[in-house]
Scaffold this active site. Structure first.
Site, PDB file in Angstrom:
ATOM      1  N   CYS A 188       0.821  -1.215   0.000  1.00 13.46           N
ATOM      2  CA  CYS A 188       0.000   0.000   0.000  1.00 13.46           C
ATOM      3  C   CYS A 188       0.851   1.259   0.000  1.00 13.46           C
ATOM      4  O   CYS A 188       0.375   2.337  -0.370  1.00 13.46           O
ATOM      5  CB  CYS A 188      -0.954   0.017   1.197  1.00 13.46           C
ATOM      6  SG  CYS A 188      -0.149   0.281   2.793  1.00 13.46           S
ATOM      7  N   CYS A 222     -11.848 -14.245  10.058  1.00  7.17           N
ATOM      8  CA  CYS A 222     -12.448 -13.471   8.958  1.00  7.17           C
ATOM      9  C   CYS A 222     -11.585 -13.574   7.709  1.00  7.17           C
ATOM     10  O   CYS A 222     -12.072 -13.451   6.590  1.00  7.17           O
ATOM     11  CB  CYS A 222     -12.670 -12.015   9.359  1.00  7.17           C
ATOM     12  SG  CYS A 222     -11.265 -10.914   9.079  1.00  7.17           S
ATOM     13  N   CYS A 255      -4.214  -8.487  13.563  1.00 10.94           N
ATOM     14  CA  CYS A 255      -5.385  -9.349  13.415  1.00 10.94           C
ATOM     15  C   CYS A 255      -6.404  -8.914  14.454  1.00 10.94           C
ATOM     16  O   CYS A 255      -6.046  -8.703  15.613  1.00 10.94           O
ATOM     17  CB  CYS A 255      -5.008 -10.812  13.623  1.00 10.94           C
ATOM     18  SG  CYS A 255      -6.437 -11.925  13.605  1.00 10.94           S
ATOM     19  N   LEU A 307      12.641  13.394  -2.036  1.00 11.44           N
ATOM     20  CA  LEU A 307      13.389  12.165  -2.214  1.00 11.44           C
ATOM     21  C   LEU A 307      12.653  11.044  -1.488  1.00 11.44           C
ATOM     22  O   LEU A 307      12.348  11.172  -0.297  1.00 11.44           O
ATOM     23  CB  LEU A 307      14.807  12.305  -1.658  1.00 11.44           C
ATOM     24  CG  LEU A 307      15.870  12.811  -2.650  1.00 11.44           C
ATOM     25  CD1 LEU A 307      15.548  14.221  -3.111  1.00 11.44           C
ATOM     26  CD2 LEU A 307      17.254  12.756  -2.027  1.00 11.44           C
ATOM     27  N   GLY A 330      11.526   4.432   0.695  1.00 13.62           N
ATOM     28  CA  GLY A 330      10.472   3.466   0.976  1.00 13.62           C
ATOM     29  C   GLY A 330       9.082   4.035   0.860  1.00 13.62           C
ATOM     30  O   GLY A 330       8.098   3.308   0.941  1.00 13.62           O
ATOM     31  N   LEU A 369      21.267  14.650   1.460  1.00 17.95           N
ATOM     32  CA  LEU A 369      22.002  13.932   2.495  1.00 17.95           C
ATOM     33  C   LEU A 369      22.612  12.682   1.877  1.00 17.95           C
ATOM     34  O   LEU A 369      21.894  11.822   1.360  1.00 17.95           O
ATOM     35  CB  LEU A 369      21.062  13.559   3.653  1.00 17.95           C
ATOM     36  CG  LEU A 369      21.677  12.715   4.779  1.00 17.95           C
ATOM     37  CD1 LEU A 369      22.826  13.469   5.455  1.00 17.95           C
ATOM     38  CD2 LEU A 369      20.615  12.326   5.796  1.00 17.95           C
ATOM     39  N   ALA A 392     -25.266 -10.476  18.361  1.00 24.65           N
ATOM     40  CA  ALA A 392     -25.827 -10.869  19.655  1.00 24.65           C
ATOM     41  C   ALA A 392     -25.489 -12.302  20.054  1.00 24.65           C
ATOM     42  O   ALA A 392     -26.139 -12.874  20.931  1.00 24.65           O
ATOM     43  CB  ALA A 392     -27.351 -10.678  19.670  1.00 24.65           C
ATOM     44  N   GLU A 426     -19.641 -13.111  22.035  1.00 29.44           N
ATOM     45  CA  GLU A 426     -19.462 -11.906  22.839  1.00 29.44           C
ATOM     46  C   GLU A 426     -19.030 -12.133  24.290  1.00 29.44           C
ATOM     47  O   GLU A 426     -18.188 -11.393  24.801  1.00 29.44           O
ATOM     48  CB  GLU A 426     -20.769 -11.099  22.826  1.00 29.44           C
ATOM     49  CG  GLU A 426     -21.122 -10.561  21.463  1.00 29.44           C
ATOM     50  CD  GLU A 426     -22.496  -9.910  21.437  1.00 29.44           C
ATOM     51  OE1 GLU A 426     -22.577  -8.712  21.136  1.00 29.44           O
ATOM     52  OE2 GLU A 426     -23.488 -10.598  21.737  1.00 29.44           O
TER      53      GLU A 426
END
Length: 1341
Positions: A81, A121, A156, A280, A283, A428, A1104, A1287
């Protein structure tokens, strides 16, 4: 363009490999990330978008590059991403699809995470797989600490991490030693419930054991496929044979951005001279976030990675010079080697760097983030800059005009927030790290909200040099981050202490000087002012002790050695080796295929999720003429809308339309859950920041988002927003109140020996499901019909909303839900406001429209768990038995009702937790504020109620100097007791769970150990807490129903549909087990395609903890009907098979399709006026013992051990149920320790995304984690005697909070302070440190 730059030969063709396939692209947009390219151009959707800022790991891929100088291949994980696709030129990319597949065979990494029940999931699973795979490619047999290090960048929300660690831990050295017990079950297939796999995700091994036998492990190492590194995907030979790709200069020109990749220093300097404003990027870990979430645009990007001078490493007599583009993982490797090969005294600075790098971001970030980039971003909380400043690091800059310049990093290097003294055209080049001197000591510290992969609250580095042979200070440097707009040095402190002896007098003087050197205004950005100032003193104190310990060995005649107590204060953070057990009752017989109920089958989608083949909404292929929606939301919390001007947005190329309140009728614009108190588009005024004002639709999602930010909205501010519960109380802004009363409260208080009062607050919580909100609306072109593909827990409500907004009846709208990447209540009612604008746009334009929120939008718009305030007054006997309890509960509901009244009512009904109250009154107020509406969240008010109930118990106990366990036992429910809502407890297992967890945990022995530890230690304290729970299971009366459709085909296969949604909890898996058991056919013959409103209408929300109860019974009903229809054919041909019976029935024209339906008769709505009704069907009980250790100097805590006993009835699937217990518990740990939603006074959410909002990571779970499912506890009220489990275990995280409070109480006791004190949740490091008090807090005050 200057001639010097113009004349260079730059290629504009991107060349790289993906899973062995060569990609060549001459039309690359330099703004495009690798993730976007993989998902949209290559249609490799296994790599997921979870956060967009490199903070969750869902997008992890493996990058591989050939080093022609060393002739080696380097594999490393990275966040797709953030990685620009332009940056992978000449590299090989491996995604989860390239590792293994269902068709081609699973890789052992994919098999083991699935077999260990480590995928629920599944949205995080591909990223987990790739992080582990990258580790194995470099280290086929890693050490445990390497495993933890490489998974630190992955989150997770479902599993609680234990099964992931155990699955991947089988690759580690020492993984074949088991738990140490003789005949350890983890080393043999004694249970066998996970042998092999089949394409539908089920295992086919034979189960052993008889009814009553218990197993203590879910994964058995003996059954696993051996990992053979030689079978891994090979590195593309072309990249070895054509090294010129690495030497190519690149230029990619996009509509808004130009990307350059020079390969020589002169070219780089000329580019920077011509484009001094250029960024610049190495990553892209900083710029990527700024572009995605801070609305920044950088027209020119320069990648200097392939300039040799910026990647060079030079070893000199004075130290090591690192090229500015060297990534942080390589820095770690270099410095570790130096520490191992050089004399200890020379590398003390390097050791300080390594300690900080250990906690610096996740592995994926360290693999690509550059050393120089960390310096030049000039973050005031940079972890490395304090160490660089105290070490005297030298920076070498070069520019085309001015040549070389060398600067020592010191106080004047940073000139302001994110600014340095470097000139715009300077680059640099390298950083020189000097060796330390023999009389020198260096240490670095970092304090953050979460230990791993988190930005610092305060960090610091300190270096002291002594006059040889003495304890007298010759030089001192102290630097802190997080204390100003830049990293700062405590100049006065350092100057004043030169010449002083390293003793108590110096320490006392240093404390005073540091407070003068590091002032922090009460309104300083970031808040936590008292804590941050206290931390500077605490960290210096740790440094003082470290130095004293060192000096005591160098000049023993002058310096006293540390005591054992002082030694504990400076002990490095080290978690003991992870250990766990999972104990459950096995099922007799070995016919697992036909009788799967009660067996720990692997999640039905686990293998698909591990290979990236499981499809989520945003993975679906784009539809022809599809458009993308982006929401325009309010930037004010309480204001009148004067006007909306979409003209600038409509000018953007690719924008198709904009819609707002003026485009929809007033009637269709209204929406809401129980009350129509919300709007699709705000029409006249806004009542919170994040309220939807309009929607932009465009041909590209990035264009839509950019255009949405261009829409101009004029506001007129109304009265100041109501943000907090206290604000609402002052203004009496609330819904309600509601009251539950039992007994005679006045008489109860009159008879009490003691009346005790208290107040406590619990914070909110973000759902942080890994899959963001995603929906696709596809008009079908006739009769107003529309197909909807949605990440919704509530398909029928989505259907109702879409029908209303587009103006058709519900039978024209079909909502389909395949699976969710987590929900937790956050994808119930609040997603409707996200989906409605896109649905409206699709209907108006008669074109498909897709909307996927980014993480920041999702967190801003959709609300979360309700913050609560509890004010209570209790009457008790001298032994702590309750005679009366009066409670007032206030929740922050936000700007609309949503589900807030029912959440409050559930909290009121659960305020007793596990304790009897003969005389009680509880009153609930839902505060109306100018925040986004809070909503359902796992537990639905019960976790807050449990926290308050336990606060009452512990406060009473400590006020009366009683053992909290005794007070709990004296008030604990028993069989036949009636609750405060007049529900008689039947089959009450609370005390069984309580007694069993006490025995399992060796509680009484450990109580003495904790007491002994606390007597011997001042700066570390341990706490122990034992907590029971009772959680009612049911929906409101009308929702306690479900339907199912079961269809049998002539080949014997069965297609099953029910009203529940699969969101990781394993609902579909349990339903398949139920159907297979009832039909007595192999489970592989049954398939669930999706949940769809045209198959099962009027479904209740999947929530529920009751979905298996009602949907399972509906499926059973349908299957029994089919069995009855087939019975004559079975009787006629008893030697036949399922397939022959089905064909015979078809030949006789017998229907092979059956619907099922189930409703719970016993549940009725609770009447607050008459105090009558039965709101719960049954109760799920449990108990937990947790031990923690707290660092009283920093507020850090470690959960040393948790034991849980949970009553889940007769488990339908122990693997899934244990997973739910662990996952809910760890989510609860986040609620009570880490997760903190912060708002500005204007009502703006400040904690958006994983960078600012921290959920638990791998290092936050208990070091020992033991879960036991209560044996022989059938529940006749639910399917196959089971119980809901999603729950209730979350409530047991209260044990962590109370254990921390117990440890803090021990620290306070040392100072003569009482153990009965107010302590709000979450127990963050800040709250813990301040509550511990101590001399540094008092000095600060």
């Amino acid at each position: 363009m200057s001639p010097a730059v113009q004349d260079q030969r730059f290629s504009d063709t991107l060349v790289f490999f993906v899973n062995g396939r060569k990609i060549e692209d001459s039309s690359v947009d330099p703004e495009c990330t690798l993730l976007t390219y993989l998902r949209t151009k290559l249609l490799l959707t296994g790599t997921k978008l979870g956060c967009g800022e490199g903070g969750c790991g869902a997008c992890t891929v493996m990058l591989s590059r050939f080093d022609p100088e060393q002739g080696t291949i380097k594999h490393y994980s990275a966040n797709a991403c953030l990685t620009l696709v332009a940056a992978v030129h000449g590299l090989a990319v491996t995604t989860v699809e390239g590792v293994g597949s269902l068709r081609g065979g699973l890789h052992p990494v994919q098999e083991r995470i699935s077999r260990a029940h480590g995928s629920q999931c599944g949205f995080c699973t591909p990223g987990m797989v790739m992080a582990m795979y990258a580790l194995l490619r470099n280290t086929p047999r890693p050490e445990w600490h390497q495993l933890e290090q490489h998974l630190a960048g992955n989150l997770c929300r479902c599993t609680g991490y234990r099964p992931i660690l155990e699955g991947f831990g089988t690759f580690c050295n020492g993984s074949d030693v088991g738990c140490g017990r003789e005949k350890c079950c983890k080393l043999s297939a004694t249970n066998g419930d996970s042998n092999g796999f089949s394409p539908n995700g089920f295992s086919n091994g034979e189960a052993q054991g008889v009814l009553g036998d218990e197993a203590s492990a879910l994964l058995h190492a003996a059954d696993l496929t051996t990992y053979d590194p030689t079978q891994d995907i090979i590195f593309p030979p072309e990249l070895k044979l054509k090294p010129h790709l690495h030497q190519q200069m690149l230029k990619f020109q996009g509509p808004r951005v130009t990307y350059w990749r020079p390969t020589s220093l002169p070219h780089l300097l000329r580019l920077k001279c011509h484009h001094p404003e250029a960024k610049l990027v190495v990553g892209n870990t900083e710029v990527g976030v700024e572009v995605a979430f801070k609305n920044q645009t950088y027209p020119v990007l320069i990648n200097p990675c392939w300039v040799p001078e910026l990647s060079a490493v030079k070893y000199m007599e004075s130290g090591v010079a690192l090229g500015a583009a060297v990534n942080l993982s390589r820095v770690q490797e270099i410095l570790k080697k130096q520490v191992l090969t050089q004399p200890e005294w020379k590398t003390r600075t390097f050791s300080a760097f390594l300690e900080i790098l250990r906690w610096f971001a996740g592995q994926q970030i360290r693999n690509v983030a550059s050393f120089g980039g960390n310096i030049m971003t000039s973050s005031p909380i940079s972890d490395l800059n304090p160490v660089l400043m105290v070490s005297g690091a030298t920076l070498t800059f070069l520019s085309h005009e001015h040549g070389e310049r060398r600067l020592v990093m010191e106080q004047n290097f940073f000139t302001g927030y994110r600014k340095t003294i470097a000139k715009p055209s300077e680059v640099l080049i390298s950083v020189h790290l000097p060796y330390s001197q023999e009389d020198e000591y260096v240490q670095a510290y970092k304090q953050s909200r979460r230990r791993e992969d988190d930005i610092a609250i305060v960090n610091g580095a300190m270096r002291v040099r002594f006059v040889s042979g003495t304890s007298r200070v010759a030089d001192l440097r102290v630097a802190f981050g997080g204390m100003a707009a830049t990293t700062v040095m405590a100049v006065k402190t350092a100057k004043e202490l030169i010449g002083c002896k390293w003793d108590e007098a110096l320490l006392e003087r240093a404390m005073t000087l540091l407070l003068e050197d590091l002032p922090l205004d009460a309104s300083a950005p970031g808040g936590m002012v008292e804590y941050r100032r206290t931390l500077t003193l605490s960290l210096f104190f740790k440094f003082y002790l470290n130095v004293r310990k060192w000096l005591s060995t160098r000049v023993p005649a002058l310096v006293v050695p540390l005591s054992a107590d002082e030694e504990s204060a400076i002990a490095p953070c080290h978690r003991p080796p992870f250990a766990s057990t999972q104990t459950f009752q096995q099922v007799e017989g070995n016919d697992k295929r036909h009788h799967p109920v009660g067996r720990p089958l692997v999640h039905a989608s686990a293998y698909k999720q591990a290979t990236g083949e499981a499809v989520y909404v945003d993975d679906m292929p784009r539809v022809e003429r599809e458009l993308f929606a982006a929401l325009v939301v309010s930037s004010r919390a309480h204001a009148r809308i004067l006007g909306i001007d979409e003209t600038p947005a409509l000018r953007e190329e690719g924008v198709e339309a904009f819609f707002c309140a003026r485009d929809i009728s007033q009637e269709r614009n209204r929406m809401g859950t129980f009350e129509s108190d919300e709007e699709v588009f705000a029409s006249e005024k806004v009542t919170c920041i994040g309220q939807v004002l309009g929607v932009v639709v465009a041909t590209d999602p990035a264009v839509a988002r950019r255009a949405a930010k261009l829409v101009r909205v004029d506001y007129q501010d109304l009265e100041p927003p109501v943000v907090t519960i206290e604000d609402a109380i002052r203004k009496e802004s609330w819904w309600g109140p509601w009251t539950i009363a039992k007994g005679n409260l006045a008489l109860g208080f009159a008879s009490a020996a003691h009346v005790i009062e208290g107040e406590m607050r619990t914070g909110g919580q973000e759902h942080f499901y890994l899959e963001p909100n995603a929906h696709i609306f596809v008009p079908k072109g006739e009769d107003g019909e529309m197909d909807v593909f949605s990440s919704s827990q509530i398909p029928s409500e989505m259907q109702r909303m879409v029908a209303r907004v587009v103006g058709v009846s519900r039978n024209r709208v079909v909502v389909r839900v395949k699976r969710l990447g987590g929900g937790f209540g956050g994808k119930e009612s609040r997603i409707l406001g996200v989906a409605a604008p896109a649905a409206f746009a699709a209907a108006r334009l008669s074109r498909p429209v897709r909307i996927t929120l980014d993480r920041h939008e999702d967190m801003l718009i959709t609300g979360g768990r309700h913050p609560f305030l509890c004010r209570w007054r209790a009457g008790v006997t001298t032994k702590g038995v309750f005679t009366a309890l009066d409670v007032r509960l206030y929740s922050n509901g936000g700007c609309s009702q949503d589900l807030s009244p029912t959440v409050m009512q559930k909290a009121m009904m659960c305020i007793d937790n596990a304790y009897r109250h003969s005389n009680i009154r509880v009153t609930g107020y839902v505060c109306k504020t100018n925040l986004p509406s809070n909503t359902a969240f796992r537990g639905f008010g019960a976790p807050q109620a449990a926290m308050f109930a336990e606060d009452v118990v512990t406060t009473v106990a400590h006020t009366l100097n009683l053992d909290p366990c005794q007070v709990r036992e004296r008030n604990m429910y028993q069989e036949g007791d009636r609750t405060h809502i007049n529900h008689t407890l039947e089959r009450c297992t609370i005390r069984r769970c309580w007694e069993e967890v006490i025995a399992n945990s060796d509680l009484h022995i450990r109580q003495h150990s904790v007491q002994k530890f606390n007597k011997e230690n001042t700066y570390k304290k341990r706490g122990l807490a034992t907590i029971p729970t009772k959680c009612g299971i049911a929906f409101d009366r009308v929702l306690n129903q479900a339907g199912a459709l079961v269809q049998v085909y002539l080949d014997g296969s069965v297609l099953l549909t029910h009203g529940g949604v699969e969101m990781g909890q394993g609902l579909h898996t349990k339903i398949l087990q139920i159907a297979a058991q009832v039909l007595n056919i192999p489970i592989e013959n049954i398939h669930i395609m999706d949940t769809a409103t045209d198959k099962v209408p009027n479904t209740s929300p999947t929530a529920a903890s009751i979905s298996t109860d009602v949907n399972g019974m509906a499926v059973m009903n349908a299957c029994e009907e089919l069995k009855a229809r087939l019975k004559p054919f079975v009787k006629r041909d008893p030697a036949g098979t399922w397939k022959t019976w089905v064909r015979a029935a078809y030949s006789e024209r017998v229907s092979l399709s059956a619907t099922g339906f189930h409703r719970i008769e016993e549940v009725t709505d609770f009447d607050f006026d008459t105090m009558s009704g039965q709101p719960f069907h049954y109760y799920c009980n449990g108990a937990a013992v947790t031990e923690v250790e707290v660092d009283c100097l920093t507020g850090d805590h470690t959960i040393l051990r948790t034991d849980i006993v949970m009553d889940v009835g007769q488990s339908l699937n122990p693997g899934l149920d244990v997973g739910q217990v662990e996952g809910a518990f760890v989510q609860g740990v986040g609620l009570v320790t880490l997760e903190e939603l912060r708002y500005s006074p204007e009502g703006s959410l400040l904690t958006r995304g994983p960078g600012a909002y921290k959920i638990p990571g791998f290092q936050d779970i208990p070091c020992e984690f033991h879960v036991s499912l209560l044996k022989d506890a059938p529940n006749p009220l639910a399917i196959f005697s089971s119980k809901g489990v999603g729950e209730p275990p979350l409530l047991l995280a209260t044990s962590v909070f109370q254990a921390i409070k117990d440890a803090v109480g021990a620290a306070r006791e040392d100072q003569g302070l009482g153990r009965a004190f107010r302590f709000d949740s979450p127990a963050t490091a800040e709250r813990v440190r301040i509550a511990c008090q101590g001399p540094f807090v008092r000095k600060r005050l």
